[in-house]
Scaffold this active site. Structure first.
Site, mmCIF file in Angstrom:
data_model
loop_
_atom_site.group_PDB
_atom_site.id
_atom_site.type_symbol
_atom_site.label_atom_id
_atom_site.label_comp_id
_atom_site.label_asym_id
_atom_site.label_seq_id
_atom_site.Cartn_x
_atom_site.Cartn_y
_atom_site.Cartn_z
ATOM 1 N N CYS A 1 -2.684 1.306 7.790
ATOM 2 C CA CYS A 1 -1.260 0.907 6.911
ATOM 3 C C CYS A 1 -1.837 -0.636 7.007
ATOM 4 O O CYS A 1 -2.090 -1.564 8.479
ATOM 5 C CB CYS A 1 0.204 1.117 7.370
ATOM 6 S SG CYS A 1 0.198 0.570 9.006
ATOM 7 N N GLU B 1 1.214 -1.440 -0.241
ATOM 8 C CA GLU B 1 0.087 0.336 -0.014
ATOM 9 C C GLU B 1 0.826 1.086 -0.176
ATOM 10 O O GLU B 1 2.366 0.989 0.118
ATOM 11 C CB GLU B 1 -0.752 0.124 0.932
ATOM 12 C CG GLU B 1 -1.946 -1.225 1.543
ATOM 13 C CD GLU B 1 -2.989 -1.345 2.786
ATOM 14 O OE1 GLU B 1 -3.930 -2.082 2.517
ATOM 15 O OE2 GLU B 1 -2.774 -0.365 3.592
ATOM 16 N N CYS C 1 3.547 8.509 1.975
ATOM 17 C CA CYS C 1 3.278 7.333 2.747
ATOM 18 C C CYS C 1 3.331 6.129 1.963
ATOM 19 O O CYS C 1 2.429 5.863 1.235
ATOM 20 C CB CYS C 1 2.460 7.507 3.981
ATOM 21 S SG CYS C 1 2.241 5.976 5.096
ATOM 22 N N CYS D 1 4.590 -7.554 8.017
ATOM 23 C CA CYS D 1 5.282 -6.964 9.307
ATOM 24 C C CYS D 1 5.460 -8.106 10.305
ATOM 25 O O CYS D 1 4.111 -8.826 10.930
ATOM 26 C CB CYS D 1 4.436 -5.747 9.867
ATOM 27 S SG CYS D 1 5.301 -4.579 10.866
ATOM 28 N N CYS E 1 2.065 -5.325 16.151
ATOM 29 C CA CYS E 1 1.695 -3.985 16.900
ATOM 30 C C CYS E 1 -0.275 -4.894 16.788
ATOM 31 O O CYS E 1 -0.857 -4.932 15.463
ATOM 32 C CB CYS E 1 1.574 -2.757 16.459
ATOM 33 S SG CYS E 1 3.602 -2.363 16.445
ATOM 34 N N CYS F 1 -2.672 -2.352 14.620
ATOM 35 C CA CYS F 1 -2.038 -1.878 13.697
ATOM 36 C C CYS F 1 -2.769 -3.092 12.232
ATOM 37 O O CYS F 1 -2.149 -4.338 12.551
ATOM 38 C CB CYS F 1 -0.836 -1.958 13.719
ATOM 39 S SG CYS F 1 0.284 -1.752 11.660
#
Length: 355
Positions: free
Chosen positions: A345, A100, A113, A120, A124, A127
């Site tokens: 994100c 993205e 961004c 990832c 987190c 997220c």
């Protein structure tokens, strides 16, 4: 010999100017500059029909076609917010991974961004990217290609080019350190894209070795550290990476970074109602950052399906900010952008994967 697959071919977009010149050894620097300009000033997606290329460069490109390519991800989705200020792109890479990129408008200037990984590994809990897990690192060219896509989009609308760049999309930039630094060298090169280092921000969840390496190498970019909790217990509940790099170790690394670079650090704090938005927690944050040249970015939570929390009320955010001010900490409540296009994100990728 069998043809080299698109995935195996090296990308010209992976190469900073000096590396490109080495790749083109034997050709005049005139040709290197012409190719660089086509790639990064003209944002070319096809190098075969460039009238300005002289015969030696054309012959070199013909010979290199079997083992060199350019990064031009397919546009899988393009969504615009209702206010016209945010656009989110889902880009498909040559191995079918999707990433993205978000384009945001602020008072006549544009910020992109970008993502640095597919998925990832930091996990987190609030997220969407952290919830999906880690797939792979992006190459430098795949990071650069997102900036070029944003530039082409602006050019097509006769808008001014990008002014700012934030590495706050999918992935942890300091987990993919070398590729990120190579990409930023290309992006900040004055002969091409020319986004100055002072307009580039690297956001990290707190990868301590990367922060210390930034300090040691005197990298000229802004550093933003995602904090979200002012005690080890509070932070670990939101940021699992805190178990690997505890809060005390992270703050010590930040102090080293500040002392070595003389640069201000931006600390990001996602405001989650009833969880980390009380005046008492603001006071703890103020005490934690005492002595640091710091600025706190307060970010109302972007809701995701995988996390039950909600964004703090405006009154709570105001009181939190007032407490920080009393502790001598400057802060800003970040404008919420692109909620209606899943601009947090990872959200668009998750949304499209369900279709």
């Amino acid at each position: 010999m069998p043809a080299v697959s698109e995935i195996q071919r090296r990308s010209l977009h992976d190469l900073p100017f000096t590396a490109l010149a080495r790749e083109m050894d034997g050709l005049s620097p005139v040709h290197t500059k012409a190719l660089w300009r086509a790639l990064y000033h003209e944002t070319a997606t096809d190098l075969t029909q460039r009238a300005e290329f002289l015969p030696p460069l054309r012959r070199w490109l013909d010979g290199a076609a079997s083992h060199l390519s350019i990064d031009h991800p397919e546009l899988a989705a393009d969504t615009a917010s209702s206010d016209g200020l945010t656009r989110k792109f889902l880009l498909r890479l040559v191995d079918a991974q999707t990433i993205e990129t978000v384009l945001m408008r602020f008072d006549g200037r544009f910020t992109a961004c970008v993502s640095t990984q597919a998925g990832c590994a930091m996990g987190c809990v609030f997220c969407a990217t952290g919830q999906m897990g880690f797939t792979r690192h992006l190459r430098p060219g795949e990071i650069v290609a997102q900036v070029l896509h944003a530039q082409r989009t602006l050019r097509a609308r006769d808008e001014p080019g990008l002014r700012n760049l934030v590495l706050m999309g999918m992935g942890e930039p300091l987990h993919n350190y070398d590729a990120v630094m190579t990409a930023l060298e290309i992006i900040s090169d004055t002969r091409g894209i020319n986004i100055g280092p002072s307009r580039i921000t690297i956001s990290t969840v707190g990868v301590v070795p990367g922060i210390l390496r930034l300090a040691e190498e005197q990298r000229p970019y802004h550093l933003a550290v995602s904090l979200h909790g002012a005690t080890e217990e509070d932070r670990s509940a939101l940021v699992p990476a805190s178990r690997r790099w505890p809060l005390a170790e992270l703050i010590a690394a930040c102090r080293t970074y500040g002392a070595k670079t003389g640069r201000r650090i931006f600390f990001e704090w996602t405001l989650i109602a009833g969880q980390n938005d009380s005046p008492a927690q603001a006071a703890k944050l103020g005490a934690l950052l005492t002595g640091l040249d710091a600025h706190v970015n307060l970010i109302p939570l972007n809701p995701t399906n995988g996390f039950a929390g909600t964004a703090s009320a405006t009154a709570a955010a105001t009181e939190f900010q007032r407490t920080l001010r009393a502790a001598g900490l400057p802060s800003t409540v970040r404008q919420r952008r692109g909620i209606d296009v899943a601009a947090g994100c990872g959200q668009l990728r998750v949304e499209k994967s369900r279709l």
